[in-house]
Each structure stands twice: as structure tokens, then as C-alpha cells.
Scaffold this active site. Structure first.
Site, PDB file in Angstrom:
ATOM      1  N   ARG A 149      38.260 -35.762  33.328  1.00  0.00           N
ATOM      2  CA  ARG A 149      36.972 -35.398  33.994  1.00  0.00           C
ATOM      3  C   ARG A 149      35.810 -35.522  33.211  1.00  0.00           C
ATOM      4  O   ARG A 149      34.758 -35.508  33.567  1.00  0.00           O
ATOM      5  CB  ARG A 149      37.259 -33.952  34.595  1.00  0.00           C
ATOM      6  CG  ARG A 149      37.021 -33.682  36.023  1.00  0.00           C
ATOM      7  CD  ARG A 149      37.158 -32.383  36.246  1.00  0.00           C
ATOM      8  NE  ARG A 149      37.842 -31.458  35.199  1.00  0.00           N
ATOM      9  CZ  ARG A 149      38.301 -30.228  35.475  1.00  0.00           C
ATOM     10  NH1 ARG A 149      38.264 -29.790  36.787  1.00  0.00           N
ATOM     11  NH2 ARG A 149      38.970 -29.701  34.494  1.00  0.00           N
ATOM     12  N   LYS A 205      56.793 -31.765  32.838  1.00  0.00           N
ATOM     13  CA  LYS A 205      57.285 -30.266  33.349  1.00  0.00           C
ATOM     14  C   LYS A 205      55.926 -29.396  33.083  1.00  0.00           C
ATOM     15  O   LYS A 205      55.250 -29.716  32.449  1.00  0.00           O
ATOM     16  CB  LYS A 205      58.474 -29.937  32.548  1.00  0.00           C
ATOM     17  CG  LYS A 205      57.985 -29.155  31.120  1.00  0.00           C
ATOM     18  CD  LYS A 205      59.351 -28.577  30.430  1.00  0.00           C
ATOM     19  CE  LYS A 205      59.398 -27.156  30.670  1.00  0.00           C
ATOM     20  NZ  LYS A 205      58.651 -26.537  29.602  1.00  0.00           N
ATOM     21  N   HIS A 261      61.138 -33.589  26.958  1.00  0.00           N
ATOM     22  CA  HIS A 261      61.072 -34.147  25.774  1.00  0.00           C
ATOM     23  C   HIS A 261      62.234 -33.692  24.609  1.00  0.00           C
ATOM     24  O   HIS A 261      62.327 -34.312  23.675  1.00  0.00           O
ATOM     25  CB  HIS A 261      59.647 -33.580  25.058  1.00  0.00           C
ATOM     26  CG  HIS A 261      59.776 -32.117  24.249  1.00  0.00           C
ATOM     27  ND1 HIS A 261      59.474 -31.107  25.307  1.00  0.00           N
ATOM     28  CD2 HIS A 261      60.036 -31.684  23.039  1.00  0.00           C
ATOM     29  CE1 HIS A 261      59.651 -29.851  24.305  1.00  0.00           C
ATOM     30  NE2 HIS A 261      59.834 -30.291  23.210  1.00  0.00           N
ATOM     31  N   LYS A 318      64.455 -36.092  21.557  1.00  0.00           N
ATOM     32  CA  LYS A 318      64.693 -35.554  19.983  1.00  0.00           C
ATOM     33  C   LYS A 318      65.832 -36.639  19.385  1.00  0.00           C
ATOM     34  O   LYS A 318      66.906 -36.732  20.055  1.00  0.00           O
ATOM     35  CB  LYS A 318      64.971 -34.324  20.044  1.00  0.00           C
ATOM     36  CG  LYS A 318      63.891 -33.319  20.368  1.00  0.00           C
ATOM     37  CD  LYS A 318      64.159 -31.746  20.183  1.00  0.00           C
ATOM     38  CE  LYS A 318      63.116 -31.007  20.573  1.00  0.00           C
ATOM     39  NZ  LYS A 318      62.025 -30.673  19.639  1.00  0.00           N
ATOM     40  N   ASP A 359      60.998 -21.906  31.869  1.00  0.00           N
ATOM     41  CA  ASP A 359      60.220 -22.677  30.896  1.00  0.00           C
ATOM     42  C   ASP A 359      61.343 -23.429  30.197  1.00  0.00           C
ATOM     43  O   ASP A 359      61.047 -24.738  29.679  1.00  0.00           O
ATOM     44  CB  ASP A 359      59.738 -21.791  30.005  1.00  0.00           C
ATOM     45  CG  ASP A 359      59.004 -22.490  29.021  1.00  0.00           C
ATOM     46  OD1 ASP A 359      57.923 -23.458  29.429  1.00  0.00           O
ATOM     47  OD2 ASP A 359      58.932 -22.185  27.733  1.00  0.00           O
ATOM     48  N   HIS A 368      65.350 -27.848  29.402  1.00  0.00           N
ATOM     49  CA  HIS A 368      65.887 -28.231  28.126  1.00  0.00           C
ATOM     50  C   HIS A 368      67.392 -27.805  27.884  1.00  0.00           C
ATOM     51  O   HIS A 368      68.172 -28.805  27.370  1.00  0.00           O
ATOM     52  CB  HIS A 368      64.757 -27.726  27.060  1.00  0.00           C
ATOM     53  CG  HIS A 368      63.564 -27.905  27.017  1.00  0.00           C
ATOM     54  ND1 HIS A 368      63.027 -29.339  27.840  1.00  0.00           N
ATOM     55  CD2 HIS A 368      62.319 -27.258  26.731  1.00  0.00           C
ATOM     56  CE1 HIS A 368      61.687 -29.158  27.515  1.00  0.00           C
ATOM     57  NE2 HIS A 368      61.280 -28.040  27.163  1.00  0.00           N
TER      58      HIS A 368
HETATM   59  C1  BG6 Z   1      58.364 -26.602  26.016  1.00  0.00           C
HETATM   60  C2  BG6 Z   1      58.241 -25.101  26.389  1.00  0.00           C
HETATM   61  O1  BG6 Z   1      58.588 -27.382  26.816  1.00  0.00           O
HETATM   62  O2  BG6 Z   1      59.032 -26.736  24.868  1.00  0.00           O
HETATM   63  C3  BG6 Z   1      57.655 -24.252  25.372  1.00  0.00           C
HETATM   64  O3  BG6 Z   1      57.095 -24.964  27.517  1.00  0.00           O
HETATM   65  C4  BG6 Z   1      58.370 -24.379  24.080  1.00  0.00           C
HETATM   66  O4  BG6 Z   1      57.514 -22.875  25.817  1.00  0.00           O
HETATM   67  C5  BG6 Z   1      58.607 -25.928  23.603  1.00  0.00           C
HETATM   68  O5  BG6 Z   1      57.861 -23.706  22.972  1.00  0.00           O
HETATM   69  C6  BG6 Z   1      59.718 -25.908  22.788  1.00  0.00           C
HETATM   70  O6  BG6 Z   1      59.644 -27.243  22.395  1.00  0.00           O
HETATM   71  P1  BG6 Z   1      60.139 -27.758  20.629  1.00  0.00           P
HETATM   72  O7  BG6 Z   1      60.033 -29.142  20.650  1.00  0.00           O
HETATM   73  O8  BG6 Z   1      59.160 -27.152  19.958  1.00  0.00           O
HETATM   74  O9  BG6 Z   1      61.536 -27.282  20.619  1.00  0.00           O
END
Ligand code: BG6
Length: 495
Positions: free
Chosen positions: A62, A159, A189, A193, A246, A251
Site C-alpha cells: 500500500r 500461515k 517454514h 529447515k 500457532d 509445524h
Molecule cells: C512461527 C510462529 O510460525 O514459528 C511463531 O508463528 C514461532 O510463534 C515461530 O515463534 C518459530 O519459528 P522458528 O523457525 O524460530 O523455530
């Protein structure tokens, strides 16, 4: 181009493989994720010579900026998030030359024609939706209506992918109204890793582990994702989500799937995702006595959760531990213990496979030594350790000790260790290559919500309150009891 690692002597060395030319549009290009992860990741790819010469990155947001102003913003983001050692000036200048900016109105018509005029034919077109999910639909529609995207284009979505089954279904439908499933890249993500991918290499690239990977030999599995950070500036989002939405629904669920799935026939998107889906569908419902929810409270290490969110009576969990069972032949009777939380003693993510005791100890019960453990450390000190029992060296009879066979990636990678590709850059390059293997398919996300929803509804309907735990601790006492009850213990969280 992309990089592949190979071993040469004791060191891993890299080899470059080509990536197609592309135009990547980042919606939300001035936002936090773009500044912190996406652009620094792309810069690293560029700097390592792994980006085609005239690949282009177009920020769209924006803010009323022009390309020059946007480049200045990106330059400062790189200064903040890429260490100076890896940020030579000529590389920064070269990278910035590839950047353009369009001010765009996601809900209206402003900027879309300009965007269309910037896009080239004959290159991969990718659109990264680094924006609130409420904008996914309007963006997808406009890309379609303004004929900016074509059948080969790809969209990347972040997400949270919904907050329950119903909203995830609605989101899938919205996206599929404009794009086919093979064009939609749902990012988790954790799948990008390094160690998570290594988990698959270890499982399916070695003969050693697979025969033992089942209820006959595995006693239990632990998955821990412990964080030191709290909710910090994200209180408004987090308080509506909690650790279950979350972290666990996405994850931890993905990690569980990679550990538990059957060997796919090929390392290709549908073969892998079909197997992951089967795991999610085979998960038993979890009894409430097998779930522990926690919320951090202030200690001398810092302020508590309730001081950091708006609702002073919030019942949202910042910690969760649970015992799961997978109803299939391979895992029948093997408990999987999952645990994740914020403001814990240390940042430590680890998957551990704890093997059964030998059927009979020929050295006597008090000779020492314990179960074999295969521990896959996601962060920090990425690596894999296999603990094996040996004789304690020296005289004094047959006393046994456990020693680790340790493969720490930093040692194997040598001087390049600090520069291992970040999860985001790897995943973005997979989008350009058109490889969906490490992205979640729509049915997978829905199945994960279908399993998660009743658990959340269960504790919400009972008015369950999370147990307090001190900032800087290992979580609530009840989490330890969850394992003690079965005569087991969590692996240590080391600071
Ligand atoms: C995110 C969450 O998807 O992953 C966060 O929303 C979390 O709350 C994060 O802190 C952790 O990612 P990483 O790569 O730091 O383990």
C-alpha cells in the site's frame, strides 16, 4: 541456480544447479516477513550466484513509494538482517538493481495495470502473499481478472492457513476459484529447515534405521520445540491462536508426519504428501488427560503472558504438551509426545526416537547404560546424534555407558556453516523450480484442522484454564507428570 551439497573427504562442498528466470512479486513487500526473511534470503541466493542474471523481484504494497524509495528500504533491511561479513557492497548494489516497486490497492483497482506492465512473458511468475489472510481472496481474484497470472504462475501463501476446519476450507475454495492446486504453495517454514530435510535423508537414504522404525523397536517418540522468545509484539494475533493453532496444527504436525509416514515411492510432491495425509488421518482423538496446557507467568527472568496481551483474563495457552497415538500397523501402541512453548529455559527443537531396551541384559540390571536414542536437533547446533551403549573404558568389570555418535552439521560444513541456506530461501527457490514437495497440500491442512478442532473445542467448552509456569522454566509440572505416569521422562532442555 541452486546449490546442492556433496561430501568431499570430511567436508560438505556445494555444487550449483540452474533455476529458471523469474519475476517474483511480493505482496506485503514492505512488511516484517519480507524485510526479515524473504528479501535477505533472496539476497543470499543472489550473492552466491544462484539467481539468473535478469531475475526480478517486485515489491507490492500500500505504501506510496517508488522503486528508488523501496530499494533504500531493502538496503536498510539487509543491513539489519544480513551480517556485514556476508554483505559485500557490490553484491548489495547488484541485488538492488533487480528490485522494482508498485504501490497497489489489494481491495481496489489501483496499481494493477502498472503491475501487469512490469511482468514479462516467458519467465516463471510467482506471487508471494505475505499479507493478512483476509487479502488472499482479493489478491487471487485481481491477479486472475487483470490477466497478470497465467496457468504456469504460482502463488505462495503464509500461515495461519485458517483458524479451524471451516475457515481453512473457505480459504482453499477462495484460492482454487482462481488457481489450480498445483499452483498453490502453502508455506510451513519448518519444512524448509535443513535438519528437517535431513530427517528424510536419514530415514529413507539408509538401510540402518528403517527396519527399526516401528512399534517392535521404538519405545516412544518425543518432539520438542522450545522457544525462549515470548509473544512480544504479536500479542494480538497470538492471543487468538495459542500454541495449538500457532505451532502444533502446522509445524509439529509436519514433523510428526515426516517421522511417522510410510516410505513414499518417490520424493515427489504427491507421493510425499499422500503419505503425510495418511498419518494425520490415522491420529487418534486425544483424551483430555493426555493434554497439558500452560501459560507463562512472570519470574525474575521476565514478565508473564498476561502482562503482554490485552485480555487480563486470557486463557490462551503459550505451552502445550500432549501424548498422541497413531492407529496403524507400524505405530500401534507407540506414544508420541509433543511439546512446545514460549518463554522456556532455552531455544531447543529436537525430535528424538527412543528405542526399546534390549530384551535381556546379559550384563545384569545394574550394569549401566540405557536406551538407544536417535536425536535430530533442528536448532540450535543442527545435527543428528545417535546414543549407543558401550563399555566404560578401563578396568573395573563390565560397566556400561552411553556415548553419542555425533554429526553436528557445523563441523561437517566447516567454514560455510554460518551460511547454510535459510528455510525461506530454500522454499522460495522450490517455488521457482515448481517443486511442491515441501509445501502443504490443501487436503493435508484441512485434515490437520479436522483433528485439531475437537481438542480446542473440548477445552473451550469445559472452561479449562492453562497451568502456570515460570518464565525461564521447562513448562508446567503437569507436563513432566504426563510422561512420569508412563515411567518415561522428557529429554532435557539445556540452556
Ligand atoms: C512461527 C510462529 O510460525 O514459528 C511463531 O508463528 C514461532 O510463534 C515461530 O515463534 C518459530 O519459528 P522458528 O523457525 O524460530 O523455530
Amino acid at each position: 541456480m541452486a546449490r546442492k551439497y556433496e561430501t568431499k573427504g570430511k567436508q560438505l562442498v556445494s555444487r550449483v544447479i540452474p533455476v529458471e528466470n523469474f519475476d517474483l512479486v511480493i505482496f506485503g513487500g514492505t512488511g516484517d516477513l519480507a524485510r526479515r526473511k524473504i528479501l535477505p534470503g533472496l539476497f543470499r541466493r543472489f550473492r552466491s550466484g544462484q539467481m539468473p542474471d535478469d531475475a526480478r523481484i517486485i515489491g507490492a504494497a500500500r505504501s506510496d513509494l517508488d522503486s528508488k524509495g523501496y530499494r533504500a528500504e531493502i538496503k536498510s533491511a539487509l543491513e539489519e538482517f544480513v551480517s556485514s561479513k556476508y554483505r559485500p557492497e557490490d553484491a548489495v548494489d547488484g541485488f538492488l538493481e533487480r528490485i522494482e516497486y508498485v504501490a497497489i490497492d489489494a481491495m481496489g483497482d489501483g496499481g494493477w495495470k502498472e503491475l501487469k506492465s512490469l511482468m514479462r512473458d516467458g519467465v516463471v511468475k510467482a506471487f508471494y502473499f505475505s499479507v493478512a489472510p483476509s487479502l488472499f481472496g482479493p489478491l487471487a481474484e485481481r491477479l486472475h481478472d487483470f490477466k497478470i497470472a497465467d496457468r504456469d504462475s504460482r502463488i505462495v501463501v503464509e500461515k495461519p492457513f485458517g483458524r479451524d476446519l471451516e475457515s481453512a476450507r473457505a480459504l482453499n475454495k477462495t484460492l482454487r476459484d482462481s488457481f489450480e492446486e498445483d499452483q498453490i504453495y502453502r508455506i510451513d517454514h519448518y519444512l524448509g529447515k535443513e535438519t528437517v530435510q535431513n530427517l528424510m535423508a536419514v530415514r529413507f537414504g539408509n538401510m540402518l534405521f528403517e527396519p527399526l522404525w516401528n512399534s517392535k523397536y521404538v519405545d516412544h517418540v518425543q518432539i520438542t520445540v522450545a522457544e525462549e522468545v515470548g509473544v512480544d509484539g504479536r500479542g494480538a494475533y497470538y492471543d487468538r491462536s495459542g500454541a495449538m493453532r500457532d505451532m502444533v496444527q502446522n509445524h509439529l504436525m509436519q514433523l510428526l508426519c515426516l517421522i511417522a509416514m510410510e516410505p513414499p515411492s518417490r520424493f515427489d510432491p504427491d507421493a510425499v504428501r499422500d503419505e503425510k495425509l495418511k498419518v494425520i488421518r490415522a491420529l487418534d482423538p486425544v483424551a483430555s488427560r493426555d493434554i497439558v496446557r500452560g501459560q507463562y507467568t512472570s519470574s525474575k527472568k521476565g514478565e508473564g503472558y498476561l502482562e503482554q496481551v490485552e485480555n487480563p483474563d486470557s486463557q490462551t495457552e503459550s505451552f502445550i504438551a500432549m501424548k498422541l497415538h497413531i492407529s496403524n500397523w507400524r505405530w500401534s501402541g507407540v506414544p508420541f509426545f509433543l511439546r512446545t512453548g514460549k518463554r522456556l529455559k532455552a531455544r531447543q527443537s529436537e525430535i528424538s526416537i527412543i528405542f526399546k531396551d534390549t530384551p535381556h541384559s546379559i550384563f545384569g540390571d545394574d550394569s549401566g547404560g540405557s536406551q538407544n536414542v536417535l536425536a535430530i536437533r533442528l536448532q540450535p547446533n543442527e545435527g543428528i546424534t545417535l546414543s549407543v551403549t558401550i563399555k566404560e573404558p578401563g578396568p573395573g568389570g563390565m560397566r556400561l555407558v552411553d556415548v553419542p555418535l555425533d554429526m553436528t552439521f557445523a563441523d561437517a560444513l566447516g567454514p560455510d556453516a554460518e551460511d547454510v541456506p535459510d528455510a525461506y530461501e530454500r522454499l522460495i527457490m522450490d517455488v521457482i523450480r515448481g517443486n511442491q514437495t515441501l509445501f502443504m497440500r490443501g487436503d493435508e491442512v484441512e485434515a490437520a484442522w479436522a483433528w485439531t478442532d475437537p481438542l480446542i473445542e473440548g477445552w473451550a467448552s469445559k472452561g479449562d484454564r492453562p497451568s502456570p509456569y515460570d518464565v525461564g522454566s521447562t513448562g508446567p509440572e503437569e507436563a513432566a507428570i504426563l510422561l512420569h505416569r508412563d515411567g518415561r521422562r522428557w529429554r532435557e532442555i539445556r540452556s
